[in-house]
Enzyme design. Structure first.
Site, mmCIF file in Angstrom:
data_model
loop_
_atom_site.group_PDB
_atom_site.id
_atom_site.type_symbol
_atom_site.label_atom_id
_atom_site.label_comp_id
_atom_site.label_asym_id
_atom_site.label_seq_id
_atom_site.Cartn_x
_atom_site.Cartn_y
_atom_site.Cartn_z
ATOM 1 N N ASP A 56 0.885 -1.173 0.000
ATOM 2 C CA ASP A 56 0.000 0.000 0.000
ATOM 3 C C ASP A 56 0.918 1.217 0.000
ATOM 4 O OD1 ASP A 56 -1.617 2.138 0.454
ATOM 5 O OD2 ASP A 56 -2.632 1.299 2.194
ATOM 6 N N SER A 64 -0.142 13.231 -15.114
ATOM 7 C CA SER A 64 -1.274 13.079 -16.033
ATOM 8 C C SER A 64 -1.407 14.350 -16.863
ATOM 9 C CB SER A 64 -2.545 12.891 -15.199
ATOM 10 O OG SER A 64 -3.707 13.045 -15.994
ATOM 11 N N TYR A 67 -8.175 14.927 -7.974
ATOM 12 C CA TYR A 67 -7.180 14.146 -8.718
ATOM 13 C C TYR A 67 -6.209 15.053 -9.472
ATOM 14 C CZ TYR A 67 -5.402 11.065 -12.405
ATOM 15 O OH TYR A 67 -4.587 10.370 -13.271
ATOM 16 N N LYS A 79 -2.006 15.588 -9.267
ATOM 17 C CA LYS A 79 -1.075 15.332 -10.377
ATOM 18 C C LYS A 79 -0.217 16.578 -10.680
ATOM 19 C CE LYS A 79 -2.019 11.008 -10.934
ATOM 20 N NZ LYS A 79 -1.014 9.975 -10.626
HETATM 21 N N1 LIG Z 1 -5.851 5.758 -17.327
HETATM 22 C C1 LIG Z 1 -5.573 7.006 -17.699
HETATM 23 O O1 LIG Z 1 -6.181 7.521 -18.650
HETATM 24 C C2 LIG Z 1 -4.524 7.802 -16.986
HETATM 25 C C3 LIG Z 1 -3.859 7.347 -15.861
HETATM 26 N N2 LIG Z 1 -2.881 8.102 -15.283
HETATM 27 C C4 LIG Z 1 -2.133 7.664 -14.111
HETATM 28 O O2 LIG Z 1 -1.452 6.447 -14.412
HETATM 29 C C5 LIG Z 1 -1.372 5.634 -13.253
HETATM 30 C C6 LIG Z 1 -1.971 4.270 -13.544
HETATM 31 O O3 LIG Z 1 -3.320 4.451 -13.941
HETATM 32 P P1 LIG Z 1 -4.273 3.268 -14.464
HETATM 33 O O4 LIG Z 1 -3.471 2.145 -14.951
HETATM 34 O O5 LIG Z 1 -5.248 3.921 -15.347
HETATM 35 O O6 LIG Z 1 -5.012 2.884 -13.074
HETATM 36 P P2 LIG Z 1 -5.851 1.585 -12.655
HETATM 37 O O7 LIG Z 1 -6.811 2.055 -11.621
HETATM 38 O O8 LIG Z 1 -6.383 0.895 -13.837
HETATM 39 O O9 LIG Z 1 -4.733 0.670 -11.941
HETATM 40 C C7 LIG Z 1 -4.120 1.117 -10.766
HETATM 41 C C8 LIG Z 1 -3.406 -0.001 -10.041
HETATM 42 O O10 LIG Z 1 -2.881 0.581 -8.832
HETATM 43 C C9 LIG Z 1 -3.210 -0.244 -7.730
HETATM 44 N N3 LIG Z 1 -3.316 0.569 -6.526
HETATM 45 C C10 LIG Z 1 -4.289 1.454 -6.190
HETATM 46 N N4 LIG Z 1 -4.055 1.979 -4.992
HETATM 47 C C11 LIG Z 1 -2.889 1.458 -4.553
HETATM 48 C C12 LIG Z 1 -2.124 1.619 -3.373
HETATM 49 N N5 LIG Z 1 -2.540 2.406 -2.374
HETATM 50 N N6 LIG Z 1 -0.960 0.950 -3.251
HETATM 51 C C13 LIG Z 1 -0.563 0.109 -4.242
HETATM 52 N N7 LIG Z 1 -1.256 -0.117 -5.365
HETATM 53 C C14 LIG Z 1 -2.415 0.556 -5.519
HETATM 54 C C15 LIG Z 1 -4.522 -0.917 -8.110
HETATM 55 O O11 LIG Z 1 -4.717 -2.127 -7.367
HETATM 56 C C16 LIG Z 1 -4.336 -1.163 -9.602
HETATM 57 O O12 LIG Z 1 -3.706 -2.393 -9.863
HETATM 58 C C17 LIG Z 1 -2.106 6.394 -12.144
HETATM 59 O O13 LIG Z 1 -1.200 7.114 -11.358
HETATM 60 C C18 LIG Z 1 -3.003 7.338 -12.922
HETATM 61 O O14 LIG Z 1 -3.340 8.465 -12.167
HETATM 62 C C19 LIG Z 1 -2.550 9.345 -15.776
HETATM 63 C C20 LIG Z 1 -3.178 9.833 -16.878
HETATM 64 C C21 LIG Z 1 -4.225 9.123 -17.560
HETATM 65 C C1 LIG Z 2 -8.449 11.709 -17.405
HETATM 66 C C2 LIG Z 2 -7.061 11.745 -16.991
HETATM 67 O O1 LIG Z 2 -6.320 12.560 -17.468
HETATM 68 C C3 LIG Z 2 -6.550 10.867 -16.024
HETATM 69 C C4 LIG Z 2 -7.329 9.771 -15.498
HETATM 70 O O2 LIG Z 2 -5.422 11.051 -15.645
#
Ligand SMILES: NC(=O)C1=CN([C@@H]2O[C@H](COP(=O)(O)OP(=O)(O)OC[C@H]3O[C@@H](n4cnc5c(N)ncnc54)[C@H](O)[C@@H]3O)[C@@H](O)[C@H]2O)C=CC1
Ligand SMILES: CC(=O)C(C)=O
Length: 257
Positions: free
Chosen positions: A60, A140, A153, A157
């Site tokens: 975590d 992001s 959020y 970022k």
């Molecule tokens: N999906 C998108 O369009 C975008 C995502 N991001 C950033 O990229 C990163 C990854 O995003 P996604 O893959 O979309 O997210 P997701 O929600 O699909 O996956 C996130 C992963 O992080 C884990 N997680 C959550 N809280 C946690 C914690 N406290 N400790 C350890 N693990 C934890 C979850 O179990 C999951 O496996 C994030 O930081 C997000 O803010 C940035 C811009 C756009």
């Molecule tokens: C919408 C977006 O920019 C995220 C999830 O980072």
């Protein structure tokens, strides 16, 4: 020769999973550090099946002690640490008037404090390396331009971009680089949840919710997680050795500066 080791938080799904797979292909032994150890173990097993070296660690990121213990476990099992990808994050849909002290604490603890604990834990190990190490943080497009509906959020970022610059200056003399990637609209569970919520709040469907974010993408397609992993591969490898304090925007041209 021992492989270099990369630890990826939130590596069990979405962008983190793609980064874990890509860095394995690049020759790193990878540690998938996630709250969801079961899913992380499945990804690790699949990477091993494909000839890579991978372990899963339950972590975590918002818990400082837990982060230090996680890094210790990685070093005990894989022998060293060279790269930390601070990828884990929460992306709640929160118009500004809906933010509460509880939601503020939760999201800032994961998205901002989590990166700080990670940097602290990793640099202890990097100092044992001959060539320092690399920290790579997830920000992001919402950390470059304020996004409506994502006030909490988006502000975290922005903080991550600032933290990246500050840490880069603090750690440069020890040959530790600190950079960030700023994805755009990526096809992951987080983004599908956001599109669903934004659509629902407006009385519309998920596609409408997604379009409110996707309409400004110059390349006219949503991002695959692998698009982001390719940029992280560059930041984790030797070709970026002279780059620090920077954010690479991997957003298909959503905004230009
Ligand atoms: N999906 C998108 O369009 C975008 C995502 N991001 C950033 O990229 C990163 C990854 O995003 P996604 O893959 O979309 O997210 P997701 O929600 O699909 O996956 C996130 C992963 O992080 C884990 N997680 C959550 N809280 C946690 C914690 N406290 N400790 C350890 N693990 C934890 C979850 O179990 C999951 O496996 C994030 O930081 C997000 O803010 C940035 C811009 C756009
Ligand atoms: C919408 C977006 O920019 C995220 C999830 O980072």
């Amino acid at each position: 020769m021992t492989k270099k080791v990369a630890m990826i938080t939130g590596g069990a799904q979405g962008i983190g999973e793609a980064i874990s797979r890509r860095l394995s292909q690049d020759g790193f032994a990878v540690a998938i550090a996630d709250l969801n150890k079961e899913k992380g173990s499945e990804v690790a097993a699949d990477i091993e099946k494909n000839g890579g070296s991978a372990i899963a660690v339950k972590l975590d990121v918002s818990d400082r002690e837990n982060f230090f213990a996680g890094v210790k476990e990685v070093v005990e099992k894989l022998g060293r640490l060279d790269v930390l990808v601070n990828n884990a994050g929460l992306g709640p849909t929160t118009p500004i008037e809906t933010i509460t002290p509880e939601s503020f604490d939760k999201v800032y603890h994961i998205n901002v404090a989590g990166d700080i604990w990670g940097i602290q834990a990793a640099i202890e190990q990097f100092r044992k390396n001959e060539n320092g190490g690399k920290i790579i943080n997830a920000t992001s497009q919402a950390g470059v331009v304020g996004n409506p509906n994502l006030s909490l959020y988006s502000s975290t970022k922005f903080a991550v971009r600032g933290l990246t610059q500050v840490a880069a200056r603090d750690l440069a003399s020890e040959n530790i680089t600190v950079n960030a990637y700023a994805p755009g609209i990526v096809k992951t569970p987080m983004m599908f949840d956001i599109a669903h919520q934004v659509g629902k709040n407006a009385g519309k469907d998920d596609d409408w919710g997604m379009q409110t974010f996707a309409k400004d993408i110059a390349l006219k397609r949503l991002s695959e997680p692998e698009d982001v992993a390719a940029a992280v591969s560059f930041l984790a490898g030797p070709d970026s050795n002279y780059i620090t304090g920077q954010t690479i925007e991997v957003d298909g041209g959503m905004q230009f500066h």
